[in-house]
Scaffold this active site. Sequence first.
Site, PDB file in Angstrom:
ATOM      1  N   GLU A 101      36.073  48.389  39.850  1.00  0.00           N
ATOM      2  CA  GLU A 101      36.762  47.943  41.066  1.00  0.00           C
ATOM      3  C   GLU A 101      38.179  48.496  41.108  1.00  0.00           C
ATOM      4  OE1 GLU A 101      36.916  43.710  41.134  1.00  0.00           O
ATOM      5  OE2 GLU A 101      34.742  43.481  41.028  1.00  0.00           O
ATOM      6  N   CYS A 114      45.928  48.958  42.708  1.00  0.00           N
ATOM      7  CA  CYS A 114      45.631  48.297  41.433  1.00  0.00           C
ATOM      8  C   CYS A 114      44.353  48.939  40.893  1.00  0.00           C
ATOM      9  CB  CYS A 114      45.444  46.795  41.656  1.00  0.00           C
ATOM     10  SG  CYS A 114      44.993  45.936  40.132  1.00  0.00           S
ATOM     11  N   CYS A 121      35.641  44.864  29.826  1.00  0.00           N
ATOM     12  CA  CYS A 121      36.854  44.703  29.025  1.00  0.00           C
ATOM     13  C   CYS A 121      36.496  43.983  27.734  1.00  0.00           C
ATOM     14  CB  CYS A 121      37.910  43.908  29.800  1.00  0.00           C
ATOM     15  SG  CYS A 121      39.473  43.793  28.887  1.00  0.00           S
ATOM     16  N   CYS A 125      39.609  37.529  27.799  1.00  0.00           N
ATOM     17  CA  CYS A 125      40.440  36.432  28.324  1.00  0.00           C
ATOM     18  C   CYS A 125      39.501  35.449  29.032  1.00  0.00           C
ATOM     19  CB  CYS A 125      41.478  36.960  29.313  1.00  0.00           C
ATOM     20  SG  CYS A 125      42.528  38.235  28.595  1.00  0.00           S
ATOM     21  N   CYS A 128      38.696  35.339  32.977  1.00  0.00           N
ATOM     22  CA  CYS A 128      38.543  36.609  33.683  1.00  0.00           C
ATOM     23  C   CYS A 128      37.087  37.054  33.774  1.00  0.00           C
ATOM     24  CB  CYS A 128      39.376  37.670  32.978  1.00  0.00           C
ATOM     25  SG  CYS A 128      39.087  39.315  33.598  1.00  0.00           S
ATOM     26  N   CYS A 345      40.006  40.127  39.667  1.00  0.00           N
ATOM     27  CA  CYS A 345      39.447  41.221  38.880  1.00  0.00           C
ATOM     28  C   CYS A 345      38.003  40.977  38.406  1.00  0.00           C
ATOM     29  CB  CYS A 345      40.388  41.377  37.700  1.00  0.00           C
ATOM     30  SG  CYS A 345      39.898  42.511  36.464  1.00  0.00           S
TER      31      CYS A 345
HETATM   32  S1  SF4 Z   1      42.439  39.676  32.094  1.00  0.00           S
HETATM   33 FE1  SF4 Z   1      40.354  40.488  32.081  1.00  0.00          FE
HETATM   34  S2  SF4 Z   1      40.580  42.685  32.346  1.00  0.00           S
HETATM   35 FE2  SF4 Z   1      42.594  41.890  31.786  1.00  0.00          FE
HETATM   36  S3  SF4 Z   1      42.671  42.082  29.539  1.00  0.00           S
HETATM   37 FE3  SF4 Z   1      41.893  40.015  29.947  1.00  0.00          FE
HETATM   38  S4  SF4 Z   1      39.630  40.222  29.948  1.00  0.00           S
HETATM   39 FE4  SF4 Z   1      40.525  42.286  30.149  1.00  0.00          FE
END
Ligand code: SF4
Length: 361
Positions: A101, A114, A121, A125, A128, A345
């Site tokens: 994206e 962005c 990833c 986190c 997310c 995201c």
């Molecule tokens: S917020 Fe999402 S994309 Fe960003 S580092 Fe953490 S897990 Fe990865």
Amino acid sequence: MNLPTTPATGPLPALLDQPPETLRAWFADRGQPALRVKQVRRWILAGRADSFDQMSDLPRELRGELARHFAALGTRVERHLVAKDDTHKLLLRLSDDRMIECVLIQEPPRRTACISTQVGCGMGCVFCASGLNGVVRNLTAGEILEQLVRLRNLTAAPDGRLSNIVVMGMGEPLANLDNLLEALEVTGHKDGLGIGARHITISTVGLPAKIRRLADLGKQYHLAVSLHAPNDLLRTRIVPTNEMTGLDEILAAADYFFEKTGRQVTYEYVLLGGLNDNPRTARELATLLQRRKAHVNLIPFNDVEGLPYVRPTPEAQATFIDTLKRAGLSVKVRKRKGSEIDAACGQLRRKVEQEPAPAAV
Ligand code: SF4
């Protein structure tokens, strides 16, 4: 890199992924001067061409030959969503069918892109959607550049340019630093997208060695560290990789970045209702950042389907902001942009990947 001399049967290699020396050799093999490399790249990077056919100052035969060997753009737009506030979100399909994206946020005179740096990833986190299934692979420099080209091609600005880049999409940018830097080198070039380092923000959850490497480059990139908590216990609950690095190391690296570049570091803080949004945590955060020349960017959590976190109440947000401000910190609350187009995201990619495949006929 060896390029095919006969047309490929699978997806054609993307032109922006070819090193200039490889392209020079390809043109030389066809009796064409080296300046063709610059000419073709300029059409894509500055001239908004998305096919070789549009490159009107190239001989017709050469355009056909290019189209048989390369894709002017190697990504395909799988979805293009536009929000009421003119935020655009693109879901791009890569040559290996993976999806990423990228988002264009338009707040005149700013037009901010962005972009993503990885498929998925690995940082995990907890709030997310991008990290829910881990990391699949790094994006190539060409794939990073193509996001910028495609978003720039959507702008209707009089100068036809993006004004800012934030590397805050899917993926941990510093885990793919070489390819990112290669792409950003091109964006700053006058034949590229014409965006200088001062207008580019690189965000990280905190890879200390890579932050130091970025600092040592002598470039004026802006660094944003995603903090989300003022102590290791809470931060490791929110950003699991914190267990390996720890806050002290990350903050020391961020301080080093400031010393070397003179650029104020931004600390990003996603406010999760009932988890890291209470007054005691705000005071602890204020104490941690007070002696630093820091800016704090607060991001009230937006609900993500399938995740158990909630948006903080307006009262909790107000108290948090007030506590930081009273400690003398510079604080901003990120506005919610494009909420109706799954702008957080990774949400759109996840939704499309979960859609049932069309029935066979
Ligand atoms: S917020 Fe999402 S994309 Fe960003 S580092 Fe953490 S897990 Fe990865």
